[in-house]
Motif scaffolding. Structure first.
Motif, PDB file in Angstrom:
ATOM      1  N   ASP A  22       0.836  -1.198   0.000  1.00  0.00           N
ATOM      2  CA  ASP A  22       0.000   0.000   0.000  1.00  0.00           C
ATOM      3  C   ASP A  22       0.877   1.256   0.000  1.00  0.00           C
ATOM      4  OD1 ASP A  22      -2.545   1.419   0.203  1.00  0.00           O
ATOM      5  OD2 ASP A  22      -1.876   1.907   2.240  1.00  0.00           O
ATOM      6  N   ALA A  23       1.902   1.258   0.829  1.00  0.00           N
ATOM      7  CA  ALA A  23       2.817   2.402   0.883  1.00  0.00           C
ATOM      8  C   ALA A  23       3.569   2.571  -0.429  1.00  0.00           C
ATOM      9  CB  ALA A  23       3.800   2.235   2.047  1.00  0.00           C
ATOM     10  N   ARG A  25       2.474   1.750  -3.440  1.00  0.00           N
ATOM     11  CA  ARG A  25       1.536   2.332  -4.414  1.00  0.00           C
ATOM     12  C   ARG A  25       1.357   3.828  -4.174  1.00  0.00           C
ATOM     13  NH1 ARG A  25      -0.626  -2.758  -3.906  1.00  0.00           N
ATOM     14  NH2 ARG A  25      -2.020  -2.240  -2.190  1.00  0.00           N
ATOM     15  N   ARG A  26       1.266   4.219  -2.915  1.00  0.00           N
ATOM     16  CA  ARG A  26       1.119   5.643  -2.604  1.00  0.00           C
ATOM     17  C   ARG A  26       2.368   6.420  -3.025  1.00  0.00           C
ATOM     18  NH1 ARG A  26      -2.999   6.744   1.467  1.00  0.00           N
ATOM     19  NH2 ARG A  26      -4.021   4.779   1.966  1.00  0.00           N
ATOM     20  N   ALA A  27       3.527   5.823  -2.797  1.00  0.00           N
ATOM     21  CA  ALA A  27       4.770   6.488  -3.191  1.00  0.00           C
ATOM     22  C   ALA A  27       4.839   6.631  -4.706  1.00  0.00           C
ATOM     23  CB  ALA A  27       5.982   5.717  -2.665  1.00  0.00           C
ATOM     24  N   ARG A  29       2.310   6.858  -6.749  1.00  0.00           N
ATOM     25  CA  ARG A  29       1.366   7.918  -7.132  1.00  0.00           C
ATOM     26  C   ARG A  29       1.948   9.294  -6.847  1.00  0.00           C
ATOM     27  NH1 ARG A  29      -2.628   4.339  -5.193  1.00  0.00           N
ATOM     28  NH2 ARG A  29      -2.750   5.400  -3.203  1.00  0.00           N
ATOM     29  N   SER A  30       2.732   9.409  -5.778  1.00  0.00           N
ATOM     30  CA  SER A  30       3.304  10.720  -5.438  1.00  0.00           C
ATOM     31  C   SER A  30       4.349  11.157  -6.458  1.00  0.00           C
ATOM     32  CB  SER A  30       3.904  10.707  -4.030  1.00  0.00           C
ATOM     33  OG  SER A  30       5.129  10.005  -4.000  1.00  0.00           O
ATOM     34  N   ALA A  44       5.625  10.430   0.947  1.00  0.00           N
ATOM     35  CA  ALA A  44       5.167   9.047   0.741  1.00  0.00           C
ATOM     36  C   ALA A  44       6.343   8.081   0.627  1.00  0.00           C
ATOM     37  CB  ALA A  44       4.289   8.960  -0.510  1.00  0.00           C
ATOM     38  N   TYR A  48       6.896   4.586   2.733  1.00  0.00           N
ATOM     39  CA  TYR A  48       7.265   3.307   2.110  1.00  0.00           C
ATOM     40  C   TYR A  48       8.538   2.748   2.751  1.00  0.00           C
ATOM     41  CZ  TYR A  48       9.122  -0.085  -1.159  1.00  0.00           C
ATOM     42  OH  TYR A  48       9.648  -1.227  -1.699  1.00  0.00           O
TER      43      TYR A  48
END
Length: 81
Positions: A22-23, A25-27, A29-30, A44, A48
């Motif tokens: 999850d982390a 994916r967020r990174a 996206r950032s 982010a 991660y």
């Protein structure tokens, strides 16, 4: 009387794996989908890094490398374990 639960090593590994993914994916996206090394560090990325470190620590406790832990987690998720 409330039931007690115990967390197995497999549960810990899977929880940490999902948190790390999850982390990640967020990174990604950032970084607007340009890859984690595309430009400067974002908040982010730090999340991660922290999630990966937790995952790696659990893997070490279980006597495996992070790569082995990822494979193990994916095997469990895929029903191969």
């Amino acid at each position: 009387m409330s039931p007690t639960t115990t967390t197995t090593a497999e549960d810990q590994l899977l929880t940490a794996y999902f948190d790390m993914e999850d982390a990640r994916r967020r990174a990604l996206r950032s970084h607007d989908g340009q890859g984690l090394d595309s430009f400067g560090e974002t908040p982010a990325d730090g999340v991660y890094d922290d999630a990966f470190n937790v995952f790696a620590a659990i893997c070490t406790e279980l006597g495996m490398s992070p790569d082995e832990g990822i494979s193990e987690a994916r095997d469990v998720i895929g029903g191969r374990r």
